[in-house]
Design a protein around this motif. Sequence first.
Motif, PDB file in Angstrom:
ATOM      1  N   TYR A  60       0.818  -1.206   0.000  1.00  0.00           N
ATOM      2  CA  TYR A  60       0.000   0.000   0.000  1.00  0.00           C
ATOM      3  C   TYR A  60       0.859   1.266   0.000  1.00  0.00           C
ATOM      4  CZ  TYR A  60      -2.826   3.659   2.277  1.00  0.00           C
ATOM      5  OH  TYR A  60      -3.433   4.829   2.607  1.00  0.00           O
ATOM      6  N   HIS A  61       0.469   2.240  -0.810  1.00  0.00           N
ATOM      7  CA  HIS A  61       1.117   3.555  -0.787  1.00  0.00           C
ATOM      8  C   HIS A  61       0.057   4.644  -0.829  1.00  0.00           C
ATOM      9  CE1 HIS A  61       5.130   1.923  -1.312  1.00  0.00           C
ATOM     10  NE2 HIS A  61       4.745   1.246  -2.364  1.00  0.00           N
ATOM     11  N   ASP A  62       0.431   5.814  -0.350  1.00  0.00           N
ATOM     12  CA  ASP A  62      -0.449   6.957  -0.542  1.00  0.00           C
ATOM     13  C   ASP A  62       0.350   8.132  -1.087  1.00  0.00           C
ATOM     14  OD1 ASP A  62       0.849   8.153   1.602  1.00  0.00           O
ATOM     15  OD2 ASP A  62      -0.826   7.922   2.990  1.00  0.00           O
ATOM     16  N   PHE A  95       4.569  13.354  -0.781  1.00  0.00           N
ATOM     17  CA  PHE A  95       5.230  12.281  -0.042  1.00  0.00           C
ATOM     18  C   PHE A  95       4.237  11.188   0.310  1.00  0.00           C
ATOM     19  CE2 PHE A  95       3.636  12.965   4.295  1.00  0.00           C
ATOM     20  CZ  PHE A  95       3.086  14.234   4.179  1.00  0.00           C
ATOM     21  N   CYS A  96       4.796  10.012   0.594  1.00  0.00           N
ATOM     22  CA  CYS A  96       3.998   8.870   1.051  1.00  0.00           C
ATOM     23  C   CYS A  96       4.047   8.868   2.577  1.00  0.00           C
ATOM     24  CB  CYS A  96       4.562   7.569   0.496  1.00  0.00           C
ATOM     25  SG  CYS A  96       3.646   6.106   1.030  1.00  0.00           S
ATOM     26  N   SER A  97       2.873   8.785   3.212  1.00  0.00           N
ATOM     27  CA  SER A  97       2.820   8.900   4.667  1.00  0.00           C
ATOM     28  C   SER A  97       2.926   7.568   5.389  1.00  0.00           C
ATOM     29  CB  SER A  97       1.526   9.602   5.095  1.00  0.00           C
ATOM     30  OG  SER A  97       0.417   8.738   4.939  1.00  0.00           O
ATOM     31  N   GLY A 100       8.056   5.260   7.315  1.00  0.00           N
ATOM     32  CA  GLY A 100       9.349   4.907   6.737  1.00  0.00           C
ATOM     33  C   GLY A 100       9.465   5.117   5.238  1.00  0.00           C
ATOM     34  N   HIS A 101       8.338   5.263   4.543  1.00  0.00           N
ATOM     35  CA  HIS A 101       8.389   5.342   3.078  1.00  0.00           C
ATOM     36  C   HIS A 101       8.987   6.649   2.573  1.00  0.00           C
ATOM     37  CE1 HIS A 101       5.285   1.957   2.071  1.00  0.00           C
ATOM     38  NE2 HIS A 101       6.107   1.625   3.051  1.00  0.00           N
ATOM     39  N   ARG A 102       8.610   7.758   3.242  1.00  0.00           N
ATOM     40  CA  ARG A 102       9.167   9.039   2.802  1.00  0.00           C
ATOM     41  C   ARG A 102      10.684   9.027   2.963  1.00  0.00           C
ATOM     42  NH1 ARG A 102       7.280  15.161   4.515  1.00  0.00           N
ATOM     43  NH2 ARG A 102       8.933  16.242   3.386  1.00  0.00           N
TER      44      ARG A 102
HETATM   45 CU   LIG Z   1       4.626   4.301   0.307  1.00  0.00          CU
END
Ligand SMILES: [Cu+2]
Length: 113
Positions: A60-62, A95-97, A100-102
């Motif tokens: 999953y990403h946002d 950014f992805c929330s 850790g993704h950002r």
């Molecule tokens: Cu992400």
Amino acid sequence: MVLVGVAVAVLLAISGVGWNTTPDPPGLVTVTATEFAYSPTRIGTTTNTTLRLRNEGAVYHDLRIEGIDDFSLEALPDEQATGSIELESGNYVLFCSVSGHREAGMVAELQVS
Ligand SMILES: [Cu+2]
């Protein structure tokens, strides 16, 4: 009566093939998400814009805009989300929330003019 019913059913089936996609709105910008990056990372758009998040990753990403709390696009793997927003001219950070993704690289620059 039965024949008419069959004919209608066939027409509905035919019309449903390839004709049910909504046309892309003008100014649509597509951002692709993978682990752990967006593509492209530098995006130019207009003050009335439509963003699409296409998730080609495995998790999953946002997509959020730093400083804009009422906008987010969220997508499961192989899915996409689209949303329109009006922004003032300037530079924004996408950014992805997900935790850790950002930090891992899911960040992009949005230039609105
Ligand atoms: Cu992400």
